[in-house]
Design an enzyme around this catalytic site. Structure first.
Site, PDB file in Angstrom:
ATOM      1  N   LYS A 207       0.826  -1.204   0.000  1.00 32.32           N
ATOM      2  CA  LYS A 207       0.000   0.000   0.000  1.00 32.32           C
ATOM      3  C   LYS A 207       0.863   1.258   0.000  1.00 32.32           C
ATOM      4  O   LYS A 207       0.669   2.160  -0.812  1.00 32.32           O
ATOM      5  CB  LYS A 207      -0.940  -0.007   1.205  1.00 32.32           C
ATOM      6  CG  LYS A 207      -1.882   1.201   1.246  1.00 32.32           C
ATOM      7  CD  LYS A 207      -2.744   1.222   2.500  1.00 32.32           C
ATOM      8  CE  LYS A 207      -3.834   0.213   2.441  1.00 32.32           C
ATOM      9  NZ  LYS A 207      -4.808   0.368   3.546  1.00 32.32           N
ATOM     10  N   GLU A 213       9.786  -6.176   4.113  1.00 34.34           N
ATOM     11  CA  GLU A 213       9.933  -7.472   3.466  1.00 34.34           C
ATOM     12  C   GLU A 213       9.641  -7.373   1.967  1.00 34.34           C
ATOM     13  O   GLU A 213      10.368  -7.915   1.128  1.00 34.34           O
ATOM     14  CB  GLU A 213       8.992  -8.503   4.110  1.00 34.34           C
ATOM     15  CG  GLU A 213       9.287  -8.805   5.563  1.00 34.34           C
ATOM     16  CD  GLU A 213       8.525  -7.902   6.528  1.00 34.34           C
ATOM     17  OE1 GLU A 213       8.403  -8.270   7.704  1.00 34.34           O
ATOM     18  OE2 GLU A 213       8.042  -6.822   6.087  1.00 34.34           O
ATOM     19  N   GLY A 268      -5.491  -4.604   4.773  1.00 34.39           N
ATOM     20  CA  GLY A 268      -4.760  -5.620   4.030  1.00 34.39           C
ATOM     21  C   GLY A 268      -5.433  -6.970   4.019  1.00 34.39           C
ATOM     22  O   GLY A 268      -5.499  -7.646   2.983  1.00 34.39           O
ATOM     23  N   ARG A 269      -5.955  -7.399   5.169  1.00 31.60           N
ATOM     24  CA  ARG A 269      -6.544  -8.741   5.241  1.00 31.60           C
ATOM     25  C   ARG A 269      -7.934  -8.786   4.606  1.00 31.60           C
ATOM     26  O   ARG A 269      -8.538  -9.847   4.522  1.00 31.60           O
ATOM     27  CB  ARG A 269      -6.578  -9.214   6.689  1.00 31.60           C
ATOM     28  CG  ARG A 269      -7.254  -8.266   7.663  1.00 31.60           C
ATOM     29  CD  ARG A 269      -6.881  -8.632   9.098  1.00 31.60           C
ATOM     30  NE  ARG A 269      -7.395  -7.702  10.104  1.00 31.60           N
ATOM     31  CZ  ARG A 269      -6.791  -6.581  10.446  1.00 31.60           C
ATOM     32  NH1 ARG A 269      -5.678  -6.206   9.855  1.00 31.60           N
ATOM     33  NH2 ARG A 269      -7.301  -5.800  11.393  1.00 31.60           N
ATOM     34  N   GLU A 354      -5.463 -11.278  13.663  1.00 28.78           N
ATOM     35  CA  GLU A 354      -4.993  -9.900  13.524  1.00 28.78           C
ATOM     36  C   GLU A 354      -6.129  -8.920  13.749  1.00 28.78           C
ATOM     37  O   GLU A 354      -5.920  -7.815  14.251  1.00 28.78           O
ATOM     38  CB  GLU A 354      -4.374  -9.683  12.140  1.00 28.78           C
ATOM     39  CG  GLU A 354      -3.621  -8.358  12.002  1.00 28.78           C
ATOM     40  CD  GLU A 354      -2.776  -8.281  10.748  1.00 28.78           C
ATOM     41  OE1 GLU A 354      -1.606  -8.709  10.803  1.00 28.78           O
ATOM     42  OE2 GLU A 354      -3.283  -7.811   9.717  1.00 28.78           O
ATOM     43  N   HIS A 386      -5.309 -37.829  10.253  1.00 23.44           N
ATOM     44  CA  HIS A 386      -4.168 -38.670  10.618  1.00 23.44           C
ATOM     45  C   HIS A 386      -3.078 -37.857  11.312  1.00 23.44           C
ATOM     46  O   HIS A 386      -1.931 -38.295  11.385  1.00 23.44           O
ATOM     47  CB  HIS A 386      -3.622 -39.359   9.366  1.00 23.44           C
ATOM     48  CG  HIS A 386      -4.616 -40.287   8.737  1.00 23.44           C
ATOM     49  ND1 HIS A 386      -4.688 -41.629   9.054  1.00 23.44           N
ATOM     50  CD2 HIS A 386      -5.619 -40.060   7.849  1.00 23.44           C
ATOM     51  CE1 HIS A 386      -5.672 -42.186   8.371  1.00 23.44           C
ATOM     52  NE2 HIS A 386      -6.246 -41.259   7.633  1.00 23.44           N
ATOM     53  N   LYS A 506       8.615  -4.707  14.111  1.00 24.13           N
ATOM     54  CA  LYS A 506       9.207  -4.079  12.924  1.00 24.13           C
ATOM     55  C   LYS A 506      10.159  -2.962  13.322  1.00 24.13           C
ATOM     56  O   LYS A 506      11.263  -2.822  12.768  1.00 24.13           O
ATOM     57  CB  LYS A 506       8.109  -3.510  12.025  1.00 24.13           C
ATOM     58  CG  LYS A 506       7.237  -4.529  11.334  1.00 24.13           C
ATOM     59  CD  LYS A 506       6.220  -3.802  10.464  1.00 24.13           C
ATOM     60  CE  LYS A 506       5.288  -4.747   9.751  1.00 24.13           C
ATOM     61  NZ  LYS A 506       4.320  -4.014   8.916  1.00 24.13           N
TER      62      LYS A 506
END
Length: 543
Positions: A207, A213, A268-269, A354, A386, A506
């Site tokens: 954004k 990252e 963002g999510r 979040e 399993h 961060k």
């Protein structure tokens, strides 16, 4: 206390009811109501949702619905759809529902109808996607694009990566889709190892175009590309951006004409239906992408208009509050019985934890005596059976489960799908009703094994069933969980749309990073543990 609703009369009534309800079994609930399996089931946007195997009576549901009313849920839903600044700590609207609204809709932020701008971006995305898919958009050396690499993190990665895998059956298999998110160089190296730079397009999703990252990986991608193609000019034909910061995009070397924007009222999510979904659109095509948006919108409308007693996101949210705040459940399992939905639990982890992993109310007061977001986890069936289903069936923890399945397979091979869904339905039955010691004895199980092979049952689950996994049913499913999370945030009186908890790490990383390589060793002023870790890293880094 978390909110006025947590101090309300109905919250106290629920606490009392939980004590009285203790010991009630699903055997008893089903015996008391032979039609429970039909009456506690509803239809919403292509999904059939069976919530009959939840540990809840009619009184439970009535009290939970009263709790929603006491929390002013209707007012909060209306405020969200009206574009009010419900993200109070960032002074923003949270109008992600506008991203999937039809062109005729009128949805306003600060008095401006944002729908035309949303469709303007969608139209630009569609033109670009058609150009790439048709081979008309050419790379620097004149070759068509065959590989698309999305560079992002968080919502800029989890959403498109999950959805591209989920909708792989609808994708153009001539296009290879990859997703790079981790700042670990291994992620970039492995995802690009077998790609031809001359046929590779990078989508940089950030954004602000400042995410550490993402920008680190983007610079590495630029070096990888220009070293191979021998020219900085190649960037213009092999990079596009999803961002709101045109100046930063231009400084990177991407033509702002190749930037696809979105808005500060999109978290963002919640951003998959925005330009963040460009990599998905390139994979499945604009028409299928718009089917995804239509599915989202269908669930949005169900959530906005359905009475709470028949409202899927509201009911699932209320049951989650019941388990977390009154029955002591600390986690929630999501179990999709479709291999292409393997990344759904990871996507929902961010959405839920979040959004509602908060310990401060909207008015800034600490939450001390109730819990908020559950730990969300899961795995695709039948693999999970399993692995961790042992704990679900016989462990000491209460773990409500969502089972997600489809009546038709996108890859019908013999009896595979019938066996898959037989397992899905069997697990919900086994969790709910178990197997008693008397039943085992009647089968001739030796006595010393009876305790080990007994299943208590009374383990709650919800089953979500659709005809098939399509773009529309996926969109509706994601909207269902978005709204479920929002409803729970309202009940806990937290802001579901900020994420300040990701910032401190961060900030500290930006201080530590130069200390790892600086010569001579700088003066370290962290705690003794962190200082020792930095020194050990520096020592072994040089060896």
């Amino acid at each position: 206390m978390a909110s006025a609703v947590a101090a309300s009369k109905v919250w106290g009534q629920l606490s009392t009811h939980a004590d009285e309800f203790s010991g009630t079994t699903l055997h008893q609930l089903f015996a008391a109501d032979p039609t429970r399996g039909e009456s506690l089931c509803l239809e919403a946007a292509g999904w059939s949702i069976d919530y009959s195997k939840n540990l809840a009576s009619g009184e439970t549901l009535a009290l939970l619905l009263a709790l929603a009313e006491a929390a002013g849920l209707r007012r909060r839903i209306d405020a969200m759809f009206a574009g009010e600044r419900i993200n109070s700590t960032e002074d923003r609207a949270a109008l992600h529902v506008a991203l999937r609204a039809p062109q005729s809709a009128d949805m306003r932020v600060d008095g401006e109808n944002v729908v035309p701008a949303v469709h303007g971006v969608l139209d630009r995305m569609s033109r670009f996607a058609r150009s790439v898919r048709a081979g008309e958009w050419r790379g620097h050396s004149g070759r068509a694009i065959r590989n698309v690499v999305n560079i992002g993190i968080g919502g800029s990665d989890l959403g498109p990566a999950m959805a591209t895998q989920a909708l792989a059956a609808y994708a153009d298999r001539n296009i290879t889709s990859r997703f790079v998110s981790n700042i670990d160089a291994t992620d970039f190296a492995e995802k690009t190892r077998d790609l031809d730079p001359a046929e590779t397009l990078f989508i940089v999703c950030s954004k602000t175009f400042t995410t550490l990252e993402t920008l680190t990986n983007a610079r590495t991608a630029r070096d990888w590309l220009t070293n191979a193609l021998g020219s900085e000019a190649a960037v213009a034909r092999h990079f596009v951006a999803v961002s709101t910061h045109a100046e930063a995009v231009a400084r990177f070397g991407i033509d702002p004409e190749n930037m696809f924007g979105f808005w500060d009222w999109v978290g963002g999510r919640y951003s998959l239906p925005s330009a963040v979904g460009l990599s998905l659109m390139l994979a499945i095509g604009p028409e299928r992408f718009r089917e995804l948006l239509a599915g989202y919108h269908a669930m949005d409308e169900h959530f906005r208009t359905a009475p709470f007693a028949r409202n899927a996101p509201v009911l699932l949210a209320l049951l989650g509050v019941w388990y977390g705040n009154f029955l002591g459940a600390g986690s929630h399992a999501v179990l999709p019985y479709d291999a292409n939905l393997a990344r759904l639990p990871a996507y929902l982890q961010q959405l839920d934890m979040e959004s509602n992993g908060k310990s401060t109310t909207l008015d800034g007061k600490p939450i001390r005596d109730i819990t908020t977001a559950p730990i969300l986890w899961g795995e695709a069936g039948s693999n999970g059976q399993h692995a961790f289903f042992q704990l679900l069936h016989q462990g000491t923890r209460l773990v409500p489960c969502d089972f997600i399945g489809f009546c038709q397979s996108l890859h019908p091979l013999g009896e595979h799908h019938d066996l898959l869904m037989a397992n899905c339905f069997a697990q919900t039955e086994a969790l709910a009703f178990g197997k008693s010691a008397d039943a085992l004895r009647a089968e001739g199980v030796q006595e010393d094994l009876v305790p080990h092979r007994s299943f208590s049952g009374n383990r709650p689950s919800t089953t979500l069933l659709a005809e098939s996994l399509t773009p529309a049913t996926l969109g509706a499913l994601l909207a269902l969980y978005e709204h479920r999370v929002f409803v729970q945030g309202v009940l806990w009186n937290v802001n579901s749309f900020d994420q300040w908890g990701v910032e401190l790490g961060k900030q500290l990383a930006s201080l530590i990073a130069p200390e790892l390589a600086a010569e001579p060793e700088p003066e370290l002023s962290h705690d003794s543990s962190t200082n020792a870790l930095i020194r050990r890293y520096r020592l072994l880094r040089r060896s």
